[in-house]
Design a protein around this motif. Structure first.
Motif, short mmCIF file in Angstrom:
data_model
loop_
_atom_site.label_atom_id
_atom_site.label_comp_id
_atom_site.label_asym_id
_atom_site.label_seq_id
_atom_site.Cartn_x
_atom_site.Cartn_y
_atom_site.Cartn_z
N UNK A 20 1.19 -1.09 0.32
CA UNK A 20 0.02 0.00 0.38
C UNK A 20 0.94 1.23 0.06
N UNK A 21 2.28 1.49 -0.11
CA UNK A 21 3.02 2.49 0.36
C UNK A 21 2.60 3.08 1.43
N UNK A 22 2.73 2.41 2.62
CA UNK A 22 2.52 3.23 3.85
C UNK A 22 3.84 2.29 5.36
N UNK A 23 5.28 2.57 4.26
CA UNK A 23 6.23 1.99 5.04
C UNK A 23 6.83 3.22 4.84
N UNK A 24 8.02 3.46 6.11
CA UNK A 24 8.63 4.60 6.83
C UNK A 24 9.84 3.67 7.18
N UNK A 25 10.83 5.08 6.99
CA UNK A 25 12.20 4.52 7.39
C UNK A 25 12.56 5.78 8.42
N UNK A 38 17.61 2.75 12.92
CA UNK A 38 17.03 2.55 11.14
C UNK A 38 16.10 1.64 11.26
N UNK A 39 14.40 2.61 11.57
CA UNK A 39 13.40 1.20 12.36
C UNK A 39 12.63 1.29 11.13
N UNK A 40 12.40 0.62 10.59
CA UNK A 40 10.96 0.35 9.53
C UNK A 40 9.83 0.51 10.32
N UNK A 41 8.98 1.30 9.85
CA UNK A 41 7.43 1.62 10.28
C UNK A 41 6.74 1.25 9.24
N UNK A 42 5.36 0.55 10.17
CA UNK A 42 4.23 0.80 9.21
C UNK A 42 3.53 2.30 9.40
N UNK A 43 2.86 2.48 8.91
CA UNK A 43 2.39 4.14 8.82
C UNK A 43 0.95 4.00 8.91
N UNK A 44 0.24 4.47 9.44
CA UNK A 44 -1.02 4.59 9.65
C UNK A 44 -1.74 6.27 9.86
N UNK A 45 -2.65 5.79 10.22
CA UNK A 45 -3.62 6.87 9.92
C UNK A 45 -4.46 6.98 11.78
N UNK A 46 -4.87 8.15 12.18
CA UNK A 46 -5.68 7.90 13.48
C UNK A 46 -5.90 9.80 13.88
N UNK A 47 -6.83 9.97 13.58
CA UNK A 47 -7.84 11.64 14.08
C UNK A 47 -6.66 12.25 13.58
N UNK A 48 -6.76 12.17 11.70
CA UNK A 48 -6.34 12.86 11.63
C UNK A 48 -4.96 12.98 11.63
N UNK A 52 2.91 5.34 13.79
CA UNK A 52 4.32 4.94 13.27
C UNK A 52 3.76 3.76 13.85
N UNK A 53 4.05 2.54 13.79
CA UNK A 53 4.03 1.20 14.21
C UNK A 53 5.50 0.25 13.91
N UNK A 54 6.53 0.35 14.72
CA UNK A 54 7.45 0.10 14.51
C UNK A 54 7.56 -1.56 13.72
N UNK A 55 8.47 -2.07 13.30
CA UNK A 55 8.62 -3.78 13.36
C UNK A 55 9.70 -4.19 13.60
N UNK A 56 11.07 -3.35 13.28
CA UNK A 56 12.68 -3.66 13.38
C UNK A 56 13.01 -2.55 12.94
N UNK A 57 14.60 -3.41 13.05
CA UNK A 57 15.77 -2.39 13.00
C UNK A 57 16.32 -2.76 11.49
N UNK A 58 17.32 -2.15 10.88
CA UNK A 58 18.69 -2.60 10.52
C UNK A 58 18.96 -3.05 10.55
N UNK A 59 20.34 -3.94 10.11
CA UNK A 59 21.40 -4.26 11.41
C UNK A 59 22.39 -3.34 10.67
N UNK A 60 23.18 -3.30 11.45
CA UNK A 60 24.40 -2.49 12.02
C UNK A 60 25.62 -3.21 11.32
#
Length: 78
Positions: A20-25, A38-48, A52-60
């Protein structure tokens, strides 16, 4: 070793967000050390606004040096 149901559900959510194109770093601070992560997050909307829901971070560094694949018998490598 099988992947737990909660991990499978989170992965499916991550795939939907990507489709859906709803990811953010995002650059975040590690709660324990304060180091940048550097965290991979799903992006949602709430109350306008955005949620951001974190799923994990990129490996160093080199992830091949960080992670071990399962052994041929299905167990995690020691």
């Amino acid at each position: 070793m099988s992947i737990p149901d909660h991990a499978r559900a989170n992965f499916k959510t991550l795939l939907r967000a990507a489709a859906d194109g709803n990811l953010a770093l995002m650059e975040c601070a590690d709660n324990a050390t304060g180091e940048a992560r550097y965290v991979i997050c799903a992006v949602g909307r709430e109350s306008g606004g955005f949620v951001f829901t974190p799923f994990g971070h990129l490996a160093d560094g080199n992830p091949y040096d960080t992670y071990l694949p399962p052994s041929p018998d299905g167990d995690l490598a020691d």
